[in-house]
Design an enzyme around this catalytic site. Structure first.
Site, PDB file in Angstrom:
ATOM      1  CG  ASP A  33      -2.053   0.994   1.088  1.00  0.00           C
ATOM      2  OD1 ASP A  33      -3.216   0.560   0.979  1.00  0.00           O
ATOM      3  OD2 ASP A  33      -1.789   2.224   1.082  1.00  0.00           O
ATOM      4  CB  ILE A  34       0.838   4.231  -2.178  1.00  0.00           C
ATOM      5  CG1 ILE A  34       1.938   5.064  -2.788  1.00  0.00           C
ATOM      6  CG2 ILE A  34      -0.381   5.062  -1.860  1.00  0.00           C
ATOM      7  CD1 ILE A  34       1.600   5.622  -4.164  1.00  0.00           C
ATOM      8  CG  ASN A  91     -12.028  -0.469   3.790  1.00  0.00           C
ATOM      9  OD1 ASN A  91     -12.452  -0.765   4.897  1.00  0.00           O
ATOM     10  ND2 ASN A  91     -10.810  -0.006   3.595  1.00  0.00           N
ATOM     11  CD  GLU A  99      -8.971   6.310   0.121  1.00  0.00           C
ATOM     12  OE1 GLU A  99      -7.970   6.193  -0.618  1.00  0.00           O
ATOM     13  OE2 GLU A  99      -8.905   6.725   1.287  1.00  0.00           O
ATOM     14  CB  VAL A 100      -9.166   1.783  -5.151  1.00  0.00           C
ATOM     15  CG1 VAL A 100      -8.852   1.291  -6.561  1.00  0.00           C
ATOM     16  CG2 VAL A 100      -8.136   2.813  -4.695  1.00  0.00           C
ATOM     17  CG  HIS A 104      -8.628  -3.111  -2.579  1.00  0.00           C
ATOM     18  ND1 HIS A 104      -9.562  -2.372  -3.270  1.00  0.00           N
ATOM     19  CD2 HIS A 104      -8.417  -2.448  -1.422  1.00  0.00           C
ATOM     20  CE1 HIS A 104      -9.885  -1.302  -2.568  1.00  0.00           C
ATOM     21  NE2 HIS A 104      -9.219  -1.330  -1.427  1.00  0.00           N
ATOM     22  CG  HIS A 106      -6.481  -2.855   2.924  1.00  0.00           C
ATOM     23  ND1 HIS A 106      -5.774  -1.691   2.735  1.00  0.00           N
ATOM     24  CD2 HIS A 106      -7.699  -2.630   2.349  1.00  0.00           C
ATOM     25  CE1 HIS A 106      -6.515  -0.802   2.090  1.00  0.00           C
ATOM     26  NE2 HIS A 106      -7.696  -1.342   1.846  1.00  0.00           N
TER      27      HIS A 106
HETATM   28  P1  AMP Z   1      -9.675   1.371   0.199  1.00  0.00           P
HETATM   29  O1  AMP Z   1     -10.034   2.538   1.067  1.00  0.00           O
HETATM   30  O2  AMP Z   1      -9.924   0.058   0.863  1.00  0.00           O
HETATM   31  O3  AMP Z   1     -10.291   1.487  -1.185  1.00  0.00           O
HETATM   32  O4  AMP Z   1      -8.101   1.431   0.035  1.00  0.00           O
HETATM   33  C1  AMP Z   1      -7.430   1.824  -1.099  1.00  0.00           C
HETATM   34  C2  AMP Z   1      -5.965   1.800  -0.762  1.00  0.00           C
HETATM   35  O5  AMP Z   1      -5.213   1.935  -1.951  1.00  0.00           O
HETATM   36  C3  AMP Z   1      -5.503   2.906   0.190  1.00  0.00           C
HETATM   37  O6  AMP Z   1      -4.989   2.318   1.385  1.00  0.00           O
HETATM   38  C4  AMP Z   1      -4.412   3.627  -0.612  1.00  0.00           C
HETATM   39  O7  AMP Z   1      -3.318   4.019   0.176  1.00  0.00           O
HETATM   40  C5  AMP Z   1      -4.014   2.572  -1.638  1.00  0.00           C
HETATM   41  N1  AMP Z   1      -3.453   3.091  -2.881  1.00  0.00           N
HETATM   42  C6  AMP Z   1      -3.951   4.068  -3.676  1.00  0.00           C
HETATM   43  N2  AMP Z   1      -3.168   4.235  -4.758  1.00  0.00           N
HETATM   44  C7  AMP Z   1      -2.161   3.330  -4.664  1.00  0.00           C
HETATM   45  C8  AMP Z   1      -1.042   2.991  -5.466  1.00  0.00           C
HETATM   46  N3  AMP Z   1      -0.785   3.634  -6.618  1.00  0.00           N
HETATM   47  N4  AMP Z   1      -0.214   2.008  -5.046  1.00  0.00           N
HETATM   48  C9  AMP Z   1      -0.459   1.364  -3.883  1.00  0.00           C
HETATM   49  N5  AMP Z   1      -1.500   1.622  -3.092  1.00  0.00           N
HETATM   50  C10 AMP Z   1      -2.347   2.597  -3.456  1.00  0.00           C
END
Ligand code: AMP
Length: 121
Positions: A33-34, A91, A99-100, A104, A106
């Site tokens: 995770d970034i 999530n 967010e994405v 996925h 974690h």
């Molecule tokens: P979520 O809130 O479960 O959708 O988490 C999305 C996660 O993606 C967050 O913890 C971000 O830090 C992570 N994230 C977003 N962009 C990147 C990226 N380019 N590389 C790695 N992790 C990312």
């Protein structure tokens, strides 16, 4: 809702955005995770176009389902957190602050994570 091909994980899967691959097979990709929230914070994503856990669990083939969830276990072992324990977080949707919009999981570990969310209601 239709899958958004412009989400960041779709771009990573297409190789348009780099990631430090920790594990990859035909069904799954894992990378750090970034914005890590624990000493070990790895994301595992399926290779298919699934926006959420509900979408993936409903529509993925048995091979994709087994491949993905086995990859999660394998990555946790590879990350060295199996012995002391780790937390899987998925999530899903706005209340969970997803967010994405690409499914996925974690993997968090590497120190004591404390209670899951805080004190009970
Ligand atoms: P979520 O809130 O479960 O959708 O988490 C999305 C996660 O993606 C967050 O913890 C971000 O830090 C992570 N994230 C977003 N962009 C990147 C990226 N380019 N590389 C790695 N992790 C990312």
């Amino acid at each position: 809702m239709a899958y958004d091909d412009n989400n960041i994980f779709a771009k990573i899967l297409r190789g348009e955005i780099p990631c430090a691959t920790l594990y990859e097979d035909e069904h799954a990709l894992a990378f750090p995770d970034i914005r890590p929230q624990a000493p070990v914070h790895v994301l595992v994503i399926p290779k298919g176009r699934y926006e959420s856990a509900a979408d993936f669990n409903a529509k993925a083939s048995p091979a994709e389902l087994a491949g993905f969830y086995r990859a999660v276990a394998l990555v946790a072992r590879q990350a060295g957190v199996e012995e002391h324990g780790y937390r899987l977080i998925c999530n899903a949707g706005p209340d969970a602050h997803q967010e994405v919009p690409h499914f996925h999981v974690h993997i968090l570990g590497g120190h004591k994570l404390g209670r899951m969310l805080g004190p009970p209601l």
